[in-house]
Write an enzyme that holds these catalytic residues in place. Structure first.
Site, PDB file in Angstrom:
ATOM      1  CG  ASP A 142      19.580   3.318   7.918  1.00 46.98           C
ATOM      2  OD1 ASP A 142      19.681   3.356   9.227  1.00 46.98           O
ATOM      3  OD2 ASP A 142      20.347   3.814   7.333  1.00 46.98           O
ATOM      4  CG  ASP A 164       3.269  -4.847   6.737  1.00 46.83           C
ATOM      5  OD1 ASP A 164       2.642  -4.613   7.792  1.00 46.83           O
ATOM      6  OD2 ASP A 164       2.816  -4.651   5.652  1.00 46.83           O
ATOM      7  CE  LYS A 222      18.294   8.060   7.610  1.00 45.84           C
ATOM      8  NZ  LYS A 222      19.276   6.864   7.394  1.00 45.84           N
ATOM      9  CE1 TYR A 225       2.826   6.935   6.510  1.00 46.94           C
ATOM     10  CE2 TYR A 225       1.317   5.240   7.361  1.00 46.94           C
ATOM     11  CZ  TYR A 225       2.526   5.522   6.830  1.00 46.94           C
ATOM     12  OH  TYR A 225       3.256   4.692   6.397  1.00 46.94           O
ATOM     13  CG  ASP A 249       2.531   1.452   7.336  1.00 41.85           C
ATOM     14  OD1 ASP A 249       1.971   0.172   7.679  1.00 41.85           O
ATOM     15  OD2 ASP A 249       2.364   2.247   6.510  1.00 41.85           O
TER      16      ASP A 249
HETATM   17  C1  IPM Z   1      -1.562  -0.386   8.606  1.00 45.19           C
HETATM   18  C2  IPM Z   1      -2.109  -0.057   7.199  1.00 45.19           C
HETATM   19  C3  IPM Z   1      -2.881   1.171   7.239  1.00 45.19           C
HETATM   20  C4  IPM Z   1      -1.458   2.298   7.940  1.00 45.19           C
HETATM   21  C5  IPM Z   1      -3.125   1.964   5.685  1.00 45.19           C
HETATM   22  C6  IPM Z   1      -4.182   0.889   5.215  1.00 45.19           C
HETATM   23  C7  IPM Z   1      -3.608   3.257   5.858  1.00 45.19           C
HETATM   24  O1  IPM Z   1      -1.010  -0.286   6.206  1.00 45.19           O
HETATM   25  O2  IPM Z   1      -2.730  -0.505   9.535  1.00 45.19           O
HETATM   26  O3  IPM Z   1      -0.547  -0.590   8.791  1.00 45.19           O
HETATM   27  O4  IPM Z   1      -0.587   2.540   7.052  1.00 45.19           O
HETATM   28  O5  IPM Z   1      -1.815   2.493   8.803  1.00 45.19           O
HETATM   29 MG    MG Z   2       0.603  -1.052   7.150  1.00 42.37          MG
END
Ligand code: IPM
Ligand code: MG
Length: 360
Positions: A227, A255, A195, A146, A251
């Site tokens: 994975d 989620d 990985k 990133y 990231d």
């Molecule tokens: C998070 C979000 C951010 C990230 C995005 C919005 C840039 O998805 O905080 O997880 O990937 O860090």
């Molecule tokens: Mg995120």
């Protein structure tokens, strides 16, 4: 204690949920005799609208001068919002990446915990949900893909996009140390997710983390390919305590981990640097589809405020008071729409904030 906090409500449901977290903090202040001084700042889409920039240098400077930042969320609908017609470095997300980098917030802590009261909201098989889980995802936040060099250009007549993934040993070591420090205070297990069967950067993560692990003989240390980790999270989430990983894997996996708790609206997060300074925000996004309706779940933001009390201000008793108040409202059966079962009564965002504040 006198606590100076930069408050960035941001976009979407941000203003609604942060207002409730401030309500709860004020209740803590009253009960325990602390003063929370807030300075409200703009970041994301609202800052673009006002300054033409998702995060101004002046805002960064003010945020730096505080003890901590309490953040709601930034961004809008990527299909319809005019913010997404702007060049990538002028969009709302650029503000978030910039504040993380400028404040040196390399360690992102994302707890994923299944509340016994919300077991039915967990989308996993009952036999898995029954066992519960309680993990801390430690995501590296200021390096990797990133933040690497990136460009899109024609190479030999073919349009080509390049993103680069770089980590040096110091970036890895500092977060590995934080990961082990936190594991010591928890169930004493660290899983490094990488990985390493493909990526050089992952092989360096393994080498450095293994060295750090030697300083923590009481902590069980294991590695897992990303994975496989994605699979294990839905098969047997109870096996994880601290999951240590690089920026993009963290990231994605955070989620996934949040989803199996039933709702992303329940999950807090902290982003820390080497000092006591931290930025605290819910793990979820700005949810533009439900913004302004007073139906968002403020619990993730309220729990982020609890993390702020714990990590920046060392106010453990006060943080416990918030976490216990959240448990209490859940035990008493109060639910926002995202965690309510069909037919169960629902409370609004501001009601949930008040219910928690009253239980401090
Ligand atoms: C998070 C979000 C951010 C990230 C995005 C919005 C840039 O998805 O905080 O997880 O990937 O860090
Ligand atoms: Mg995120």
């Amino acid at each position: 204690m006198n606590c100076n906090i930069a408050v960035i409500k941001g976009d979407g449901i941000g203003p609604e949920v942060v207002t409730e977290a401030m309500k709860v903090l004020d209740a803590v202040g009253k009960k325990f005799g602390h003063t929370f001084n807030y300075e409200q700042l703009l970041m994301g889409g609202c800052s673009i609208d006002k300054y033409g920039d998702p995060l101004t240098d002046e805002t960064v400077a003010i945020a730096k001068s505080k003890d901590a930042v309490l953040l709601g969320s930034i961004g809008g609908n990527t299909q319809t919002s005019p913010w997404y017609k702007l060049p990538p470095n002028k969009r709302p997300e650029a503000g978030l990446l910039k504040i993380r980098k400028e404040l040196g917030l390399f360690a992102n802590l994302r707890p994923a915990y299944l509340y016994p009261e919300l077991k039915e909201a967990c989308p996993l098989k009952e036999s898995v949900a029954e066992r519960g889980f309680d993990m801390m995802i430690m995501r590296e936040l200021t390096g990797g893909l990133y933040f690497g060099e990136r460009y899109t250009k024609e190479i030999d007549g073919v349009m080509t996009a390049v993103d680069t993934l770089t980590y040096n040993e110091n970036e890895i070591r500092r977060i590995a140390v934080k990961g082990f420090d936190i594991a010591v205070k928890r169930r004493k297990k660290v899983t490094l997710v990488d990985k390493a069967n493909v990526l050089d950067s992952s092989r360096l993560w393994r080498k450095v983390t293994e060295e750090v692990a030697k300083d923590y003989p009481e902590v069980e240390y294991e590695t897992m390919l990303v994975d496989n980790a994605a699979m294990q999270l839905v098969k047997d989430p109870a096996q994880f305590d601290v999951m240590l990983t690089e920026n993009m894997f963290g990231d994605i996996l955070s989620d996934e981990a949040s989803m199996i708790t039933g709702s992303i609206g329940m999950l807090s997060s902290a982003s820390l640097n080497e000092t006591k300074f931290g930025l605290y925000e819910p793990s979820g996004g700005s949810a533009p589809d439900i913004a302004g309706q007073n139906i968002a779940n403020p619990i993730a933001t309220i729990l982020s405020a609890a993390m702020m009390l714990r990590y920046t201000f060392d106010l453990d008793k006060e943080a416990d008071a918030i976490e216990n108040a959240v448990k209490k409202v859940l035990e008493e059966g109060y639910r926002t729409i995202d965690i309510a079962k069909p037919g169960e009564p629902q409370v609004k965002c501001d009601e949930m904030g008040s219910l928690i504040a009253e239980r401090i």
